[in-house]
Design a protein around this motif. Structure first.
Motif, mmCIF file in Angstrom:
data_model
loop_
_atom_site.group_PDB
_atom_site.id
_atom_site.type_symbol
_atom_site.label_atom_id
_atom_site.label_comp_id
_atom_site.label_asym_id
_atom_site.label_seq_id
_atom_site.Cartn_x
_atom_site.Cartn_y
_atom_site.Cartn_z
ATOM 1 N N ASP A 50 0.764 -0.961 0.034
ATOM 2 C CA ASP A 50 -0.067 -0.166 -0.064
ATOM 3 C C ASP A 50 0.908 1.309 0.108
ATOM 4 O O ASP A 50 0.421 2.434 -0.634
ATOM 5 C CB ASP A 50 -1.022 -0.390 1.263
ATOM 6 N N ILE A 51 2.135 0.844 0.322
ATOM 7 C CA ILE A 51 3.025 2.403 0.521
ATOM 8 C C ILE A 51 4.262 1.990 0.637
ATOM 9 O O ILE A 51 4.377 0.427 1.417
ATOM 10 C CB ILE A 51 2.778 3.542 1.417
ATOM 11 N N TYR A 52 5.482 2.597 -0.133
ATOM 12 C CA TYR A 52 7.011 2.283 0.031
ATOM 13 C C TYR A 52 7.811 3.679 0.043
ATOM 14 O O TYR A 52 7.178 4.245 -0.141
ATOM 15 C CB TYR A 52 7.264 1.700 -1.451
ATOM 16 N N GLY A 53 8.057 3.396 1.225
ATOM 17 C CA GLY A 53 8.950 4.819 2.034
ATOM 18 C C GLY A 53 9.925 4.569 3.306
ATOM 19 O O GLY A 53 10.213 3.380 3.385
ATOM 20 N N ARG A 54 10.001 5.704 2.990
ATOM 21 C CA ARG A 54 11.445 5.318 4.536
ATOM 22 C C ARG A 54 10.549 5.943 5.585
ATOM 23 O O ARG A 54 9.659 6.914 5.966
ATOM 24 C CB ARG A 54 12.043 6.849 3.707
ATOM 25 N N LEU A 68 6.452 6.527 11.091
ATOM 26 C CA LEU A 68 5.636 7.635 9.945
ATOM 27 C C LEU A 68 6.154 6.857 8.954
ATOM 28 O O LEU A 68 7.013 7.243 8.891
ATOM 29 C CB LEU A 68 5.913 8.866 10.875
ATOM 30 N N VAL A 69 6.061 6.586 7.882
ATOM 31 C CA VAL A 69 5.896 6.425 6.486
ATOM 32 C C VAL A 69 5.854 7.495 5.140
ATOM 33 O O VAL A 69 4.505 7.737 5.237
ATOM 34 C CB VAL A 69 5.697 5.109 6.698
ATOM 35 N N GLU A 70 6.555 8.311 5.163
ATOM 36 C CA GLU A 70 6.844 9.440 4.314
ATOM 37 C C GLU A 70 6.988 8.242 2.442
ATOM 38 O O GLU A 70 8.231 7.827 2.098
ATOM 39 C CB GLU A 70 7.954 10.166 4.330
ATOM 40 N N ARG A 71 6.356 8.504 1.794
ATOM 41 C CA ARG A 71 6.535 7.780 0.717
ATOM 42 C C ARG A 71 7.596 8.526 0.043
ATOM 43 O O ARG A 71 8.291 9.232 -0.462
ATOM 44 C CB ARG A 71 5.478 8.187 -0.113
ATOM 45 N N GLN A 72 8.204 6.936 -1.064
ATOM 46 C CA GLN A 72 9.604 7.426 -1.641
ATOM 47 C C GLN A 72 8.604 7.180 -3.559
ATOM 48 O O GLN A 72 8.397 5.955 -3.822
ATOM 49 C CB GLN A 72 10.111 6.767 -1.417
ATOM 50 N N ASP A 77 4.876 2.780 -9.096
ATOM 51 C CA ASP A 77 4.195 3.078 -7.872
ATOM 52 C C ASP A 77 2.745 3.755 -7.779
ATOM 53 O O ASP A 77 2.664 4.391 -8.680
ATOM 54 C CB ASP A 77 5.440 3.524 -6.802
ATOM 55 N N ALA A 78 2.001 3.375 -7.191
ATOM 56 C CA ALA A 78 0.536 3.326 -7.714
ATOM 57 C C ALA A 78 -0.171 3.984 -6.135
ATOM 58 O O ALA A 78 -0.989 4.124 -6.286
ATOM 59 C CB ALA A 78 -0.543 1.991 -7.879
ATOM 60 N N SER A 79 0.858 3.888 -5.358
ATOM 61 C CA SER A 79 0.477 4.095 -4.124
ATOM 62 C C SER A 79 -0.763 5.837 -4.034
ATOM 63 O O SER A 79 -0.082 6.582 -4.924
ATOM 64 C CB SER A 79 1.265 3.767 -3.066
ATOM 65 N N VAL A 80 -1.409 5.812 -3.800
ATOM 66 C CA VAL A 80 -2.316 7.058 -3.269
ATOM 67 C C VAL A 80 -2.346 7.745 -1.745
ATOM 68 O O VAL A 80 -2.235 9.086 -1.197
ATOM 69 C CB VAL A 80 -3.548 6.776 -3.530
#
Length: 273
Positions: A50-54, A68-72, A77-80
């Motif tokens: 659902d999300i890829y991030g740091r 807290l995951v912030e999208r990269q 990547d289709a995450s919204v």
């Protein structure tokens, strides 16, 4: 005679139980697409996350861990979702690129600020307008990152301030292993970090606890993020909130580990008793 009757009944019961165990087919629970059954040998999902991030902030409590995951953005990547506060616990399936393992080998405390992760949610996140909130059904660590790095992420001892509830103080300045690092202004840090503020009354006490106990620490406060702080007496790891006419005060903590120092801040919204 009673003994023989009782023994015969026991044999019949045991035989029936054994027969039931042999005849009953294995039951499986129908799942939604991408859902995860958590068992001691659970594997990570094979569907897109659902999300890829740091991970840019992490806090632990007795009940759960909050990331807290912030999208990269990456290819395909289709995450919204841009910023998601993800709660995980011991039932969340964890793994990494080396082995898709469960909590047998990884725990929530295996995760740290700076990690790149893929996260699968158990349901659609809720939102308050600035952040999304979700429960993490599975988390996969893609790459690990620790310490002070080029992204300005710090994986340092955490400070939790307790005043009725627990809140995470944010790092404002770092002097560690000969490296000096300042972050954004204190007001920006506090505004951008959930959990960096709490409500309490003048005269109440605040307790401080670190994920790694320091050699010593001092506490001061100011009526704004740029005012000259005034010292507060620390007794048994606690301070008393001073009397003030301001609606909000800012608590500043300076903690020492050998030659290393980390400075923290938390905002306290004053309420009337």
């Amino acid at each position: 005679m009673r003994k023989y009757i009782f023994a015969a009944v026991c044999v019949m019961i045991i035989s029936c139980l054994a027969a039931c165990g042999e005849d009953t087919p294995e039951q499986t629970i129908p799942l939604a697409s991408g859902a995860v059954i958590v068992t001691t040998d659970s594997k990570l999902p094979t569907v897109d996350p659902d999300i890829y991030g740091r991970v840019t902030r992490i806090s632990h409590s007795a009940e759960s861990t909050e990331l807290l995951v912030e999208r990269q953005v990456k290819e395909d990547d289709a995450s919204v979702y841009e910023r998601v506060v993800v709660s995980i616990d011991d039932n969340t399936v964890l793994g990494n690129d080396l082995s898709d393992t469960s909590t047998l080998t990884m725990t929530p405390k295996s995760l740290s600020a700076g990690d790149f992760v893929e996260v699968w949610f158990s349901s659609d996140p809720t939102t308050d307008g600035s952040y999304h909130f979700a429960f993490g059904q599975a988390v996969k660590v893609i790459t690990k990152d620790a310490g002070i790095n080029e992204y300005g992420i710090t994986n340092l001892p955490r400070l939790v301030v307790t005043g009725g509830k627990s809140h995470l103080a944010v790092v404002t300045k770092v002097f560690w292993d000969g490296i000096s690092q300042g972050s954004s202004t204190v007001s920006e840090l506090l505004a951008n970090n959930i959990g960096a503020s709490l409500s309490a009354s003048s005269g109440d006490s605040l307790s401080f606890s670190f994920s790694m106990p320091p050699d010593s620490f001092t506490v001061s406060y100011g009526t704004s993020t740029f005012s000259v702080p005034e010292p507060l007496e620390v007794v048994d790891g606690r301070v008393i909130i001073p009397q003030t006419s301001n609606q909000t005060i800012y608590i500043f903590v300076s903690a020492i580990w050998g030659s290393n120092e980390v400075r923290y801040a938390v905002a306290v919204q004053l309420i009337s008793k």
